[in-house]
Design an enzyme around this catalytic site. Structure first.
Site, PDB file in Angstrom:
ATOM      1  CG  ASP A 157     -29.407  -1.240 -14.595  1.00 48.89           C
ATOM      2  OD1 ASP A 157     -28.563  -1.071 -15.493  1.00 48.89           O
ATOM      3  OD2 ASP A 157     -29.706  -0.357 -13.780  1.00 48.89           O
ATOM      4  CG  ASN A 190     -35.479   7.768  -8.366  1.00 46.87           C
ATOM      5  OD1 ASN A 190     -34.304   7.413  -8.390  1.00 46.87           O
ATOM      6  ND2 ASN A 190     -36.442   7.091  -8.971  1.00 46.87           N
ATOM      7  CG  HIS A 244     -32.670   4.738  -9.577  1.00 46.57           C
ATOM      8  ND1 HIS A 244     -33.571   4.848 -10.600  1.00 46.57           N
ATOM      9  CD2 HIS A 244     -31.483   5.122 -10.118  1.00 46.57           C
ATOM     10  CE1 HIS A 244     -32.977   5.256 -11.700  1.00 46.57           C
ATOM     11  NE2 HIS A 244     -31.699   5.434 -11.433  1.00 46.57           N
ATOM     12  CD  GLU A 252     -36.810   3.400 -10.229  1.00 46.56           C
ATOM     13  OE1 GLU A 252     -36.179   4.279  -9.601  1.00 46.56           O
ATOM     14  OE2 GLU A 252     -37.172   3.554 -11.412  1.00 46.56           O
TER      15      GLU A 252
HETATM   16  P1  PGA Z   1     -27.522   8.937 -15.313  1.00 47.18           P
HETATM   17  O1  PGA Z   1     -28.244   7.731 -14.572  1.00 47.18           O
HETATM   18  O2  PGA Z   1     -26.071   8.678 -15.218  1.00 47.18           O
HETATM   19  O3  PGA Z   1     -28.033   8.836 -16.727  1.00 47.18           O
HETATM   20  O4  PGA Z   1     -27.946  10.176 -14.622  1.00 47.18           O
HETATM   21  C1  PGA Z   1     -27.767   7.350 -13.328  1.00 47.18           C
HETATM   22  C2  PGA Z   1     -28.683   6.318 -12.769  1.00 47.18           C
HETATM   23  O5  PGA Z   1     -29.904   6.428 -12.991  1.00 47.18           O
HETATM   24  O6  PGA Z   1     -28.199   5.405 -12.091  1.00 47.18           O
END
Ligand code: PGA
Length: 244
Positions: free
Chosen positions: A67, A136, A138, A143
């Site tokens: 992404d 969450n 995702h 999302e």
């Molecule tokens: P993080 O993000 O490694 O910064 O916790 C993970 C994600 O949102 O996929």
């Protein structure tokens, strides 16, 4: 689903780096899907330390990142492309032409998404997809929603996701772009093998849902349950709510 538990984040990162490097040695033309965020920082540290001095030949590997923020030039300090340059790409001998990235600054974002999916398809699909997970649930910027996109698409970011990325934007979550480009669920699920990494107790509920819950678009990572080759690597914090 295989669950691998590690005593801490460093042990997890070292084991995943070993797996990635062995995969490259076995298949020098590996197509590798890559995440950004805090969780893979240890992995990238290990990969750059252990690739030095031409110990690992990255010249035939292809990468596709999950992404990128919409509206940011790849050279912007907050972009995921900048993150990847600093954490990995500048330290390994991978040709620029073999680095796949969604361009958040593209004029036509829908066209950019089509270009990206075509590039992945032309590369023969992703051999090994590495994933983080949001608190969450995702994966990429897919999302929680009543429906999920199969293909690469423009995603509206939840406030919690923007807050989680604030440190790349001077600590101000309102400076984090409201939209991003993300690989879709089909592209992720078509990868031949998937490894998801999660560390810290703030991920424990999402990990429990992913491993033990019902498949639901309210927790996009739960769709990984339908994939035949998924490994979940967790530290004690992220494993905290899993049944034994
Ligand atoms: P993080 O993000 O490694 O910064 O916790 C993970 C994600 O949102 O996929």
């Amino acid at each position: 689903m295989i669950i691998e538990r590690f005593e801490d984040e460093d042990a997890l990162s070292a084991a995943l780096a070993t797996f990635v490097l062995e995969s490259i040695v076995k298949n020098p033309a590996l197509v590798l899907g890559l995440p950004t965020g805090r969780t893979p920082l240890g992995l990238y540290r290990e990969l750059r330390e252990r690739s030095g001095g031409n110990r690992i030949d990255w010249s035939e590997v292809r990468t596709f990142n999950l992404d990128e923020f919409a509206g940011l030039d790849p050279s912007h300090a907050g972009s995921y492309r900048s993150y990847m340059q600093a954490e990995l790409f500048e330290h390994i001998a991978i040709p620029d032409s073999r680095i796949g990235f969604l361009n958040g600054a593209a004029q036509d974002l829908a066209e950019e998404c089509r270009r990206y999916d075509d590039a992945i398809e032309q590369a023969g699909g992703i051999d090994l997809q590495l994933l983080g997970i949001g608190a969450n649930g995702h994966i990429g910027f897919n999302e929680p929603a009543s429906g999920l996109c199969a293909q690469s698409h423009v995603a509206e970011l939840e406030r919690a996701t923007r807050e989680a990325n604030a440190d790349r934007f001077g600590g101000d979550w309102t400076a984090v772009p409201e939209r991003a480009l993300s690989m879709g669920m089909a592209t992720i699920l078509h990868a031949r093998a998937i490894v998801l990494i999660a560390t810290g107790s703030e991920k424990a509920a999402a990990v429990k849902g992913l491993v033990e819950g019902m498949i639901t678009t309210a927790l996009p990572a739960s769709l990984l349950q339908v994939h035949p080759r998924v490994t979940i690597m967790v530290d004690p914090g992220a494993a905290g709510l899993l049944s034994d």
